[in-house]
Design a protein around this motif. Structure first.
Motif, mmCIF file in Angstrom:
data_model
loop_
_atom_site.group_PDB
_atom_site.id
_atom_site.type_symbol
_atom_site.label_atom_id
_atom_site.label_comp_id
_atom_site.label_asym_id
_atom_site.label_seq_id
_atom_site.Cartn_x
_atom_site.Cartn_y
_atom_site.Cartn_z
ATOM 1 N N ALA A 1 0.850 -1.221 0.339
ATOM 2 C CA ALA A 1 -0.018 0.466 0.302
ATOM 3 C C ALA A 1 1.114 1.100 -0.390
ATOM 4 C CB ALA A 1 -0.980 0.339 1.208
ATOM 5 N N ARG B 1 -11.150 2.615 -3.556
ATOM 6 C CA ARG B 1 -10.034 1.663 -2.660
ATOM 7 C C ARG B 1 -9.472 0.711 -4.026
ATOM 8 N NH1 ARG B 1 -8.494 2.728 2.440
ATOM 9 N NH2 ARG B 1 -8.933 5.313 2.828
ATOM 10 N N ASN C 1 -4.966 -1.343 -0.463
ATOM 11 C CA ASN C 1 -4.764 -0.027 -0.167
ATOM 12 C C ASN C 1 -5.803 -0.636 1.286
ATOM 13 O OD1 ASN C 1 -2.844 1.078 -1.347
ATOM 14 N ND2 ASN C 1 -4.619 2.271 -2.188
ATOM 15 N N SER D 1 -7.140 -2.473 5.476
ATOM 16 C CA SER D 1 -6.582 -2.499 6.301
ATOM 17 C C SER D 1 -7.310 -4.295 6.577
ATOM 18 C CB SER D 1 -7.273 -2.080 7.488
ATOM 19 O OG SER D 1 -8.480 -1.865 8.289
ATOM 20 N N ALA D 2 -7.309 -5.234 7.319
ATOM 21 C CA ALA D 2 -6.777 -6.316 7.319
ATOM 22 C C ALA D 2 -9.159 -6.350 7.596
ATOM 23 C CB ALA D 2 -6.946 -7.218 8.972
ATOM 24 N N GLY D 3 -9.273 -5.749 8.532
ATOM 25 C CA GLY D 3 -10.892 -5.733 8.636
ATOM 26 C C GLY D 3 -11.517 -4.891 7.363
ATOM 27 N N GLU D 4 -11.552 -3.768 7.391
ATOM 28 C CA GLU D 4 -12.098 -3.637 5.697
ATOM 29 C C GLU D 4 -11.775 -4.665 4.810
ATOM 30 O OE1 GLU D 4 -10.664 1.309 6.261
ATOM 31 O OE2 GLU D 4 -8.928 -0.073 5.100
ATOM 32 N N PHE E 1 -4.815 8.342 3.819
ATOM 33 C CA PHE E 1 -4.921 8.492 5.162
ATOM 34 C C PHE E 1 -3.479 8.645 5.542
ATOM 35 C CE2 PHE E 1 -4.390 5.590 8.644
ATOM 36 C CZ PHE E 1 -5.375 5.267 9.359
ATOM 37 N N GLY F 1 -9.167 -0.448 10.519
ATOM 38 C CA GLY F 1 -9.247 1.518 9.479
ATOM 39 C C GLY F 1 -8.489 2.065 10.387
ATOM 40 N N ALA F 2 -8.596 1.682 11.516
ATOM 41 C CA ALA F 2 -8.374 2.719 12.853
ATOM 42 C C ALA F 2 -6.628 3.135 12.063
ATOM 43 C CB ALA F 2 -8.786 3.091 13.913
ATOM 44 N N GLY F 3 -6.249 2.932 11.755
ATOM 45 C CA GLY F 3 -4.517 2.757 11.289
ATOM 46 C C GLY F 3 -3.220 1.861 12.656
ATOM 47 N N LYS F 4 -3.973 0.795 13.557
ATOM 48 C CA LYS F 4 -3.207 0.387 14.026
ATOM 49 C C LYS F 4 -1.852 -0.330 13.219
ATOM 50 C CE LYS F 4 -6.826 -2.355 15.417
ATOM 51 N NZ LYS F 4 -7.499 -1.535 14.154
ATOM 52 N N THR F 5 -1.931 -1.339 12.232
ATOM 53 C CA THR F 5 -1.433 -2.347 11.355
ATOM 54 C C THR F 5 -0.132 -1.101 10.962
ATOM 55 O OG1 THR F 5 -2.425 -3.635 11.164
ATOM 56 C CG2 THR F 5 -0.583 -3.473 9.138
ATOM 57 N N LEU F 6 -0.718 0.366 10.498
ATOM 58 C CA LEU F 6 0.796 1.192 9.388
ATOM 59 C C LEU F 6 1.253 1.959 10.482
ATOM 60 C CD1 LEU F 6 -1.714 3.247 7.295
ATOM 61 C CD2 LEU F 6 -0.667 1.691 7.261
ATOM 62 N N GLU G 1 -3.142 -8.698 16.273
ATOM 63 C CA GLU G 1 -3.509 -9.167 15.802
ATOM 64 C C GLU G 1 -3.690 -11.333 16.222
ATOM 65 O OE1 GLU G 1 -7.258 -8.882 13.465
ATOM 66 O OE2 GLU G 1 -6.816 -6.782 13.387
ATOM 67 N N HIS H 1 -8.895 -7.317 18.665
ATOM 68 C CA HIS H 1 -9.565 -6.404 18.615
ATOM 69 C C HIS H 1 -10.939 -7.039 19.257
ATOM 70 C CE1 HIS H 1 -9.378 -5.732 14.045
ATOM 71 N NE2 HIS H 1 -9.763 -4.828 14.706
HETATM 72 N N1 LIG Z 1 -1.336 3.287 0.125
HETATM 73 C C1 LIG Z 1 -2.734 3.291 0.941
HETATM 74 N N2 LIG Z 1 -3.692 4.165 0.649
HETATM 75 C C2 LIG Z 1 -4.941 4.935 1.320
HETATM 76 N N3 LIG Z 1 -5.316 4.583 2.018
HETATM 77 C C3 LIG Z 1 -4.287 3.585 3.058
HETATM 78 C C4 LIG Z 1 -3.414 2.879 2.612
HETATM 79 N N4 LIG Z 1 -2.511 1.591 2.970
HETATM 80 C C5 LIG Z 1 -3.641 2.049 4.073
HETATM 81 N N5 LIG Z 1 -4.972 2.664 3.929
HETATM 82 C C6 LIG Z 1 -5.607 2.955 4.292
HETATM 83 O O1 LIG Z 1 -5.752 3.317 5.919
HETATM 84 C C7 LIG Z 1 -5.958 2.662 7.383
HETATM 85 C C8 LIG Z 1 -5.367 2.475 8.242
HETATM 86 O O2 LIG Z 1 -4.849 1.031 7.885
HETATM 87 P P1 LIG Z 1 -4.546 -0.455 8.672
HETATM 88 O O3 LIG Z 1 -4.279 -1.212 8.352
HETATM 89 O O4 LIG Z 1 -3.320 0.378 9.521
HETATM 90 O O5 LIG Z 1 -5.689 -0.383 9.858
HETATM 91 P P2 LIG Z 1 -5.513 -1.193 10.885
HETATM 92 O O6 LIG Z 1 -5.867 -0.029 11.768
HETATM 93 O O7 LIG Z 1 -4.865 -2.174 11.438
HETATM 94 O O8 LIG Z 1 -7.154 -2.145 10.771
HETATM 95 P P3 LIG Z 1 -7.249 -3.552 10.832
HETATM 96 O O9 LIG Z 1 -7.886 -3.613 12.208
HETATM 97 O O10 LIG Z 1 -8.595 -3.669 9.809
HETATM 98 O O11 LIG Z 1 -6.050 -4.046 10.433
HETATM 99 C C9 LIG Z 1 -7.017 2.079 6.129
HETATM 100 O O12 LIG Z 1 -8.195 2.560 6.644
HETATM 101 C C10 LIG Z 1 -6.910 1.548 5.340
HETATM 102 O O13 LIG Z 1 -7.650 1.943 3.735
#
Ligand SMILES: Nc1ncnc2c1ncn2[C@@H]1O[C@H](COP(=O)(O)OP(=O)(O)OP(=O)(O)O)[C@@H](O)[C@H]1O
Ligand SMILES: Nc1ncnc2c1ncn2[C@@H]1O[C@H](COP(=O)(O)OP(=O)(O)OP(=O)(O)O)[C@@H](O)[C@H]1O
Ligand SMILES: [Mg+2]
Ligand SMILES: [Mg+2]
Lengths: 291, 360, 336, 291, 360
Positions: A11, B128, B132, B134-137, E16, E38-43, E158, E191
């Motif tokens: 991503a 999207r 791009n 996240s796992a849950g999405e 994001f 999609g909160a951004g935890k993984t990022l 997770e 979660h």
């Molecule tokens: N390259 C990208 N361009 C735009 N949005 C992105 C990109 N990569 C990730 N995202 C968005 O960033 C947000 C955070 O993603 P992330 O994987 O950190 O979520 P998360 O908190 O780990 O969610 P989950 O619990 O579902 O895993 C998500 O909304 C995802 O769609």
């Protein structure tokens, strides 16, 4: 300045461009590991090895390149090369992609042997290849004779050019397609089937698009290989003259000075075609890390 | 309308085999598939979908044998673990894929996918690309992609594993509603027993490639047949009584010198007891009540709390009543009863109907 | 599609020795101007290849032009057209001549010193590199050997062949002298030291010369001229150009050790360089071919060839005057 | 009998072989979709097109193949081809793999142009390629002159053979490696780094092994292409003779009958080498769907 | 020994961004990261690992800035979502990979990996290739691969999402033990709130790329600051009182004409009340007690059960006390109190300390 574009999830790709574009740029050497620096140098080495001879040729001939452009024999030969290579690549794609798909997806008796045969046309010296094709497609051969009844003659026709080009270049496309198909995750194909797509639709909508980047790369290799072919083409179809044949003629009769501008012209046009083609095909695929 | 029947379904793998799986899923039934990691749940779903060849056995849908029907003709929906989204299509295109295969025109395609995206609150992800997400999405998109198809049978492989509690609840409600509204049967693989109980009517529990127990979900949860199933379903207290005595409506058993009554009740598991056999008994921790004062219950025992850990709204206790028992009480009960570790004596109470006699 | 109009035209298919391609290319244009409904197609190959294309590979050609006229009788008279008793050809026309020169560039070592009298000394200097085509493959190759052998008697220096050739091959190329006759024996394996550079044909030598990899290179006069090399003419006694010297040339012959796969006799005797042509018996457009030949030896083509230093012999000589197409009979004479 | 081996998860591969090996086999036509049948036919078509000429050549020459084996010129030329192609592929791998890695992982200014240049050596007619290399590596050239001081001469040496072969064959390996690298999941590379592997170790232990299947395929293409090269080799290094050069010599001087057995021998040995190579390299890679 | 500090960590993505994330994780602290999909935890985890470049801000480990240190030098362990096992290595080789990178000799490598496989009960998978593993098995291997490294900080994304309840419990205990035994800090994305509560000491809750609340886990769970956090943490009853009255130790509020008392207690959230503001209040369903008889509690209200659903050991009720409240009671309490839908009147009781006043 090298910018790493895989530090980040898939991503991250597009995003990173942004991160870098306005961030302060550190010293290149400082942020790179010795491995990356060594790789870059080795890569630069082979790049120079590949590009310098070409660049020298093109630059050396650039003064007379205009003469080449205005010579109708040159332009028609170059056109014939591109046209023949295009048809050859089309024909190879139309048959080779299915072959690659079957080889990648199915097991059958003797498959590994069949698979090994695919590389053979590449390694056969080219005039031997030309002669081999002639034995099968020549007017006195069983198959060539049969096709002659339908007006398809190979000697000295565009069919011959295409056949010779296809023979020497097909394996490159087939191999690339095979690798590309193998990289398509089965789970995704299964998902398509669970949504009502039959084999054909799964192939057209899922497998092929996902493999397209690799197939296009293979197609480009195959096309380029077809353009360069002299030996087999010269035996099967000296006429209509392709660039390689014409270049050889000019070289033989008028010498290096007359031949190199033709070569330079061929190279210049090809670079443009490759650039355009890459731009077009890459837009469509996402699996590629390079964007 | 959909009725699925598996007959001796057997599929052999390198080091693993699904063996003689048999069960039936009725019209509009919601069926849960439980089992520990590596039990073969995913492989079974894939076998039902037609992605794995059968070694033996047959699969019937509405009494037609489909054992050798190609997957796309079975008309089942599948949400694989991980989603398997199409990486080259955006979220909307992913969701509309099946509709496009069905040659549904664009307007109604858009309508249906809009609706699904709405229900799963992923409208903002529409454009999207899957990479791009996240796992849950991703999991929600995969679910939406299957839901729009309104298939006659939906196979869900841990569909909520990456989804947070709040969203999970609303997705559960969504599935419940769809199940009511559509004529769809469900097979739902999950590790979350609450999920299974709140959604499913029937359940099968798998282990090592076999179905070890199946039946109505209440029944299976209240009457595990074996120690394996009991442990798996959270019967953390597994005890070996010294003695059984069948007293008609009730069974009296002796545990470390203490007598406990066990009602035969509606639990079929407790019906046939071999007095000579060394049955084990199982008790869920939440059925072990701890209070400050004795109650009128026949199994009321005096005991001590030797350990506890706070689980937020719940507290897990280890009590000693001559033997050890795990108990889970609500924080409220914990506070109200002024429970304390290693101090004071408490009354531990297990209803006769909470004791399950296991068959092996 | 540029080939489309060509299909409606009558095709005159010529297989030619590559050394003729330059004048032929010019002649082609002129001829097509004269005959607008004719498309002249010229394929260039090595001389033996030219004949093989017709005899072995089954190509049909209207006209064959080779750099050594003697190839026509040896390779075509005996070979029979499939499903017939007819030979591929029964006549040749000896129509052009050439000579061997020593080509060089302005960066070649000692280029300023070289003369017709000292060239062999310069070539034998240790820092000088020179090249000629593989004598087993290209007619020019064995002709170069003969030239260098002839030089020994001409310059009265019996070490020339050794210094230029023999010593630089391992195994060596040996010569045996029987009276007046010298026989050069080419071993099965040709393995030159990095002073002498062999290539399968002169085209492959030209890049070596141009990039200064070699300093000198034996070429046909016509090629040196057409490709604008500096060159040095060799004396008639050794340049294989003079018909008068035929007798003298024939005092040197070349033998090949290796004959395992030989389909034709490979032994060669020194002779003037004569180009030959023939119209195969199975030509599709024999009349048009004859017309073209006439154009070359008598018409406008003659000047084109002569200007390209590919001098035309007129009248041409043939071994079978009665077998010639009627169109050509007036322009040819029986071999002396 | 075709056996589908991707109906099943990736995990299913080995298992399926078992499932099929003792199961009743249904009629091939009956269980296959029209798409698969059509693909098989198209694939068969190109297979025949590629194999028939070769088979005809080999069979036609099989009677005299023994003569070829016993001729030391033939065997040493074939050896030289295999050896040169091997060295060329090694050299190309040593430099081209790093290049592919850099191109796949990093962004830099003008990258798409650099990327397009890589295909050029393929499409240049071969003797033009030979001339171009000679201009850069010849004894009077800047670079060639420099190397000469170290005793590295290209004209008529194994170095020249390798250089010519490498020039025409490098792009095939580079492209395959690039595609193969792009298919390695970033998450897996990240996992390696999280376990303490630096760039080099990640590359050696993770990226390279995972890309190895594609790289080997590319290496085989490159190797095969190197063997067939005549034009460029014949200009740069007529000696020591490679099979392609020798074959051309024999063909020119002694005709088809003498040339074809050599070709047949070359083909037979190559088939064996390819089969062995495929068997070896495939054992190590798992990402491939074909097992 | 490990102390992690994030200062204004900002990383911009296409659509994001992680914005100005700030928190600290102390030595040996177990830190949970919660947030919806999609909160951004993984990022954020990837950013801490060094896989994403920072746009702004700094990261410190033990007071050394590591913002631009390459990932492999940070010495953090990471269990990515999905595992990211090395497909070309078997399970043992996967687990030993990090040790091999550390040039640990084979004997002790084998010892350590044996130990880890034992603890995760995956010894039987030793020779398997990752593609032949089930989802849960894969997750366990990924965990083992990280655990053998004994890193100074472990980031878990997770880690139990595909693992069944029984195994999850034992893995939880394993992590707890390791946390005690090793000098390791943990950041654990999950979660499952029970998982967070039973493991973590501190927590941060993320939404839309920001940290919306952080603190000691008990505190955050008992005193959500905003409606978003409250809902996310399972405060299903969110109500808007008509009136607030600060009465010193206690706040009196009026809801649909009913008076409710709310203790300021130890919940800091309830300290500062603006009487003019329209605060909402939040109540967890498990804090809403339903009984047959009235209790002495000040907030005891009379009500009706208008709906319930069986969740196995628990029952979820919807009660009407003038306004609607969700309640969760144990099955035992449900049965004991003879609760019934739409019949009879019951007494609903919410302790003053269970009412949380939200700040927005
Ligand atoms: N390259 C990208 N361009 C735009 N949005 C992105 C990109 N990569 C990730 N995202 C968005 O960033 C947000 C955070 O993603 P992330 O994987 O950190 O979520 P998360 O908190 O780990 O969610 P989950 O619990 O579902 O895993 C998500 O909304 C995802 O769609
Ligand atoms: N190709 C194979 N060879 C050997 N064993 C395999 C193969 N594929 C899968 N398995 C094994 O089959 C068993 C069942 O796998 P499956 O994925 O169905 O488990 P599951 O019940 O879905 O588990 P989870 O809940 O962890 O997803 C596992 O033990 C797995 O390791
Ligand atoms: Mg599974
Ligand atoms: Mg995540």
């Amino acid at each position: 300045m090298l910018k790493k574009n895989h530090e980040g999830t898939w991503a991250a790709r597009e995003a990173n461009a942004e991160v870098f574009s306005d961030g302060a740029t550190m010293s290149w050497l400082k942020i790179r590991s010795p491995f990356i620096i060594a790789s870059s140098l080795l890569g630069l080495g082979i790049m120079l090895f590949l590009v310098l001879p070409i660049a020298t040729t093109v630059i050396g001939a650039s003064a007379s390149i205009y003469d080449a452009i205005t010579d109708p024999r040159t332009t028609s030969a170059i056109w014939m090369s591109f046209y023949g290579a295009f048809l050859s690549t089309l024909a190879v794609a139309a048959t080779g992609i299915p072959l690659a798909y079957i080889l990648c997806h199915y097991q059958f008796y003797g498959k590994s042997f069949v698979d090994a045969l695919i590389d053979l046309p590449i390694l056969i010296p080219h005039n031997a290849a030309g002669i081999a094709i002639l034995t099968v497609l020549g007017p006195n051969s069983l198959f060539g004779g049969f096709l002659q009844n339908f007006g398809i003659v190979f000697v000295d026709t565009i069919y011959g050019i295409v056949a010779a080009m296809a023979f020497v270049s097909a394996p490159f496309l087939i191999r690339s397609a095979q690798e590309a198909f193998a990289a398509v995750p089965i789970a995704v194909e299964h998902a398509a089937k669970s949504l009502g797509a039959d084999d054909l639709k799964t192939f057209m909508h899922i497998t092929l698009p996902l493999a397209s980047k690799g197939i296009f790369t293979g197609g480009l290799l195959s096309w380029a290989r077809a353009i360069s072919e002299f030996g087999a083409v010269a035996i099967l179809a000296y006429y209509p003259k392709t660039a390689a044949v014409f270049l050889n003629d000019v070289f033989v009769s008028e010498g290096l000075g007359a031949a190199l501008p033709i070569n330079a012209l061929l190279i210049c046009i090809s670079v443009v075609i490759i650039l355009v083609f890459k731009r077009i095909t890459m837009g469509g695929t996402r699996l590629n890390r390079e964007r | 309308m959909m009725h699925l029947r598996l007959e001796e379904v057997t599929s052999i793998w390198n080091g693993f085999s699904l063996e003689e799986i048999e069960f039936e899923i009725g019209d509009r039934e919601y069926f849960a598939l439980l089992g520990p990691s590596g039990a073969g749940k995913t492989l079974l779903l894939e076998t039902i979908m037609g992605f794995n060849k059968l070694k033996r056995g047959r699969i019937f849908a509405d009494d037609d044998e489909i054992s050798s029907l190609p997957p796309f003709q079975r008309g089942f929906g599948y949400v694989p673990h991980g989603g398997a989204l199409f990486p080259h299509l955006n979220v909307r295109q992913n969701i509309e894929f099946g509709l496009r295969m069905m040659k549904i025109d664009q307007t109604s395609r858009k309508k249906k996918s809009d609706e699904a995206m709405n229900e799963l609150s992923i409208v903002h992800l529409e454009k999207r690309s899957p990479e791009n997400l996240s796992a849950g999405e991703r999991q929600k998109v995969a679910l939406a992609r299957c839901l729009v198809m309104k298939p006659r049978l939906m196979l869900l492989d841990e569909p909520f594993s990456s989804i947070d509690a709040e969203a999970r609840q609303s997705l559960r409600n969504l599935l419940k509603r769809l199940h009511r509204e559509l004529e769809t049967s469900f097979i739902h693989v999950t590790h979350d027993q609450l999920e299974a109980i709140s959604l499913a009517e029937s359940v099968a529990i798998m282990s090592g490639g076999r179905v070890v127990q199946k039946g109505k979900i209440d029944h299976v949860f209240s009457s595990p047949k074996s120690e394996f199933v009991a442990r798996f379903l959270g019967y953390e207290n597994i005890l070996i009584p010294d003695r059984f005595e069948d007293e008609g409506d009730i069974i009296r058993l002796t545990l470390n010198g203490k007598d406990l009554l066990c009602s035969k009740g509606n639990s079929s598991a407790n019906r046939r007891i071999e007095p000579a056999g060394r049955h084990k008994i199982a008790i869920r921790p939440d059925q072990v009540m701890v209070s400050k004062n004795p109650t009128a219950c026949p199994n009321c025992m005096r005991g001590k709390i030797i350990d506890f850990s706070d689980l937020g709204p719940l507290v897990e206790l280890t009590v000693d009543v001559g033997f050890l028992l795990k108990s889970v009480v609500t924080k409220n009960a914990f506070v109200d009863n002024q429970l304390q570790k290693n101090e004071g004596t408490f009354w531990i109470n297990v209803k006769p109907s909470s004791l399950v006699i296991l068959n092996e | 599609n540029p080939s489309a109009p060509a299909q409606e035209k009558k095709v005159l298919k010529i297989y030619s020795a590559t050394s003729l391609l330059y004048p032929l290319g010019i002649a082609e244009g002129r001829f097509e101007a004269l005959y607008p409904d004719v498309d002249v197609q010229i394929e260039g190959h090595g001389s033996i290849q030219v004949i093989r294309h017709v005899v072995e590979l089954g190509d049909t050609a209207d006209l064959l032009m080779v750099a050594d006229y003697s190839l026509i009788p040896t390779m075509m008279y005996v070979a029979k057209i499939p499903e017939s008793t007819q030979s591929y050809s029964s006549w040749y026309l000896r129509f052009s001549e050439n000579s061997i020169v020593l080509a060089y560039t302005n960066t070649s070592k000692y280029a300023s010193e070289i003369t017709a009298d000292n060239w062999y000394n310069i070539l034998s200097r240790p820092d000088v590199k020179y090249g000629f085509p593989n004598p087993m493959i290209d007619a020019l190759g064995y002709r170069c050997l003969i030239t260098m052998q002839l030089a020994e008697s001409y310059y009265g220096d019996a070490s020339i062949f050794d210094r230029l050739v023999s010593l630089h091959f391992n195994p060596p190329i040996l010569t045996t002298t029987v009276g007046e006759k010298v026989n050069i024996t080419v071993p099965e394996i040709l393995n030159p030291e990095p002073k002498v550079y062999l290539r399968s044909s002169s085209i492959h030598l030209i890049p070596l010369l141009e990039t200064g990899t070699i300093d000198y290179c034996f070429l046909y006069l016509s090629n040196a001229e057409q490709q604008n090399f500096s060159y040095m003419l060799l004396p008639d006694e050794i340049n294989l150009a003079s018909p008068e010297m035929a007798e003298h040339y024939s005092s040197v012959s070349v033998n090949y050790k290796h004959e395992r796969f030989a389909t034709i006799s490979l032994n060669r005797t020194g002779a003037p360089i004569y180009y030959g042509l023939t119209i195969p018996a199975n030509a599709k457009n024999p009349d048009l071919a004859a017309e073209f030949v006439k154009f070359i030896i008598y018409g406008e083509g003659k000047n084109i060839f002569n200007e390209a230093h590919q001098s035309i012999i007129f009248p041409a000589y043939t071994d079978n005057h009665s077998g010639l197409p009627a169109t050509l009979k007036p322009y040819a004479e029986e071999e002396p």
